[in-house]
Design an enzyme around this catalytic site. Structure first.
Site, mmCIF file in Angstrom:
data_model
loop_
_atom_site.group_PDB
_atom_site.id
_atom_site.type_symbol
_atom_site.label_atom_id
_atom_site.label_comp_id
_atom_site.label_asym_id
_atom_site.label_seq_id
_atom_site.Cartn_x
_atom_site.Cartn_y
_atom_site.Cartn_z
ATOM 1 N N GLY A 274 3.698 -1.872 -3.867
ATOM 2 C CA GLY A 274 2.720 -2.516 -3.005
ATOM 3 C C GLY A 274 1.315 -2.078 -3.327
ATOM 4 O O GLY A 274 1.103 -1.068 -4.004
ATOM 5 N N ASP B 266 -5.124 -2.430 14.112
ATOM 6 C CA ASP B 266 -4.613 -3.314 13.058
ATOM 7 C C ASP B 266 -3.113 -3.534 13.201
ATOM 8 O O ASP B 266 -2.379 -3.542 12.217
ATOM 9 C CB ASP B 266 -4.940 -2.744 11.678
ATOM 10 C CG ASP B 266 -4.862 -3.822 10.583
ATOM 11 O OD1 ASP B 266 -4.920 -5.024 10.923
ATOM 12 O OD2 ASP B 266 -4.736 -3.462 9.398
#
Length: 478
Positions: free
Chosen positions: A118, A243
């Site tokens: 990632g 977030d």
């Protein structure tokens, strides 16, 4: 919470020390920038954004889980002093993945990067293992290493976010939050953080594999409860997350969650306390009717003793309250579909933005989409500010696989998605108010980490190669 051998869990090499001093609250900024559809390139302040070395599934590719998600943006002009931090206090020091690392001074040469799993705004995450395990022929534990390129961050003006990342991760010690096993520098250009590897991917990808691309109500309740405990701990530490979204909720090898990605977090202070639940007047779900007193006891002294015991059992337990109510910021940060109305309007905000995002998160798990999404980011922000909350028709929320709706879920979401942060559920007593809602009735939060999760990922195959062909070995020139 049991963890498989292929994934690592929380522990640390350094001895426990006194808790770190809490940083001062962020001062509100006087400047507010308008959102853009693409990620905003403006630099972030050190204390108002804390990045996490998030580790993702072996099936993840860079940005794959966010292909259909609005971009994350950050314009932060607040400032605060940088707090010092001590090593974390591990909640499980006997973890098998910790044993090869304990008591060692590690560097880049001690690890082999297997492949990239990632990439984010701050760094790139690699699947890795210890070189010593391969040499000894022992069963290899897999780790996630986040590699930060300081040169690239310097050009973006985000070096402070990378430094804040380590400061916050050293403070975390919770079963649903990441554990930093080691951190070190690789030369002058790279900074590395070694964390546990989560082979199950993220909730966003898992939701897309569900029938109808939404979770059954019981599964949504389970994941929402674990995320709630993680948010409660963060707020207790004075950290406003800012977030929350399914992409940032990873699935460990045992099926439980790990909240990640703290690069937009706001550091403040909190004063945890125990509050008498009888003094709480706005939680209708926990109102306990007055039962009848015991009678027909022959001895008055025995009757009085039993009456006192009965009253102790009938009295509501005190609630743990830990909410950074003084946290304030004027930073324009978050993911567009999840930002609170006060952020979208350009005003100041506090910890209540996390409870708005939590409502959007729960809505998406149950209904398969976010409630205010528009044709573009600007339309989404307008909907957040102006459009009232609407739920899908009941006929569209059930099907043969048991995905459904409930009045309690809708009531919880509606109270979390209150556009006024002063009356929003959680704004006063934080997670204590949310946990008391009827949606979580009958759920034992204290035993949640031992409860069977809805989905357990298959055991990750161990990598027996010394060097993966598809990974550039970053450290060969050191």
């Amino acid at each position: 919470m049991a963890a498989p051998a292929s994934s690592s869990t929380t522990a640390t090499a350094a001895p426990a020390s006194s808790p770190p001093p809490k940083p001062p609250n962020n001062a509100a900024s006087s400047t507010m920038l308008e959102p853009r559809q693409s990620p905003l390139p403006c630099p972030d302040a050190a204390a108002s954004s804390v990045s996490s070395a998030s580790c993702c599934s072996s099936s993840c590719s860079a940005g794959s889980s966010q292909a259909d998600r609005s971009s994350t943006f950050s314009v932060d002009s607040s400032s605060a002093a940088t707090p010092s931090s001590s090593p974390p206090r591990p909640h499980r020091a006997s973890d098998v993945a910790w044993a090869p690392i304990r008591g060692r001074a590690l560097g880049p040469r001690d690890f082999t990067l297997l492949r990239r799993v990632g990439a984010g705004d701050i760094g790139t995450v690699y699947l890795c293992r210890l070189e010593s395990q391969a040499a000894e022929g022992s069963s290899a534990c897999e780790y996630a290493m986040k590699v930060v390129d300081r040169r690239a961050l310097a050009k973006k003006g985000k070096l402070a976010r990378a430094a804040a990342e380590k400061r916050v991760l050293r403070r975390l010690d919770h079963p649903f939050l990441p554990t930093m096993f080691a951190d070190f520098d690789a030369g002058t250009d790279y900074s590395c953080i070694v964390m546990e590897f989560c082979p199950g991917g993220d909730l966003h990808s898992l939701r897309h594999r569900m029938p109808g691309r939404r979770f059954p109500l019981a599964s949504a309740r389970f994941y929402a409860a674990e995320v709630l405990l993680a948010l409660e701990y963060l707020h207790m530490m004075g950290i406003v997350y800012r977030d929350l979204k399914p992409e940032n909720v990873l699935i460990r090898g045992d099926g439980h969650i790990m909240l990640t990605d703290f690069d937009l977090s706001l550091e403040s202070t909190a004063s945890p306390s125990l509050e008498d639940a009888r003094n709480v007047g706005d939680n209708r779900e926990e109102d306990v009717p007055e039962p009848a007193a015991p009678t027909c006891l022959p001895i008055p002294e025995l009757q009085l003793l039993r009456l006192r015991r009965w009253k102790r059992r009938a009295a509501p337990r005190p609630r743990f309250v830990a909410e950074p109510v003084d946290a304030r910021s004027s930073s324009f940060v978050g993911t567009h579909e999840y930002v609170a109305p006060e952020v979208a309007r350009g005003g100041g905000h506090g910890a209540a933005v996390d409870w708005w995002a939590y409502g959007v998160f729960l809505y998406e798990l149950i209904y398969g989409r976010t409630p205010f999404v528009g044709e573009n980011n600007e339309a989404t922000l307008r909907n957040i500010v102006r459009r009232p909350l609407e739920f899908p028709a009941a006929a569209t929320t059930t099907h043969a696989h048991g995905v459904g709706d409930s009045a309690a879920a809708r009531d919880l979401i509606a109270r979390l998605l209150d556009k006024d942060p002063r009356t929003r559920l959680g704004s006063k007593r934080g997670a204590a108010d949310v946990k008391a809602h009827g949606f979580f009735k009958g759920l034992n939060f204290a035993l949640l980490r031992s409860a069977p999760p809805p989905v357990v990922p298959p055991p990750a195959a161990l990598h027996r190669c010394d060097k993966a062909a598809d990974v550039q070995q970053l450290f060969d020139h050191f």
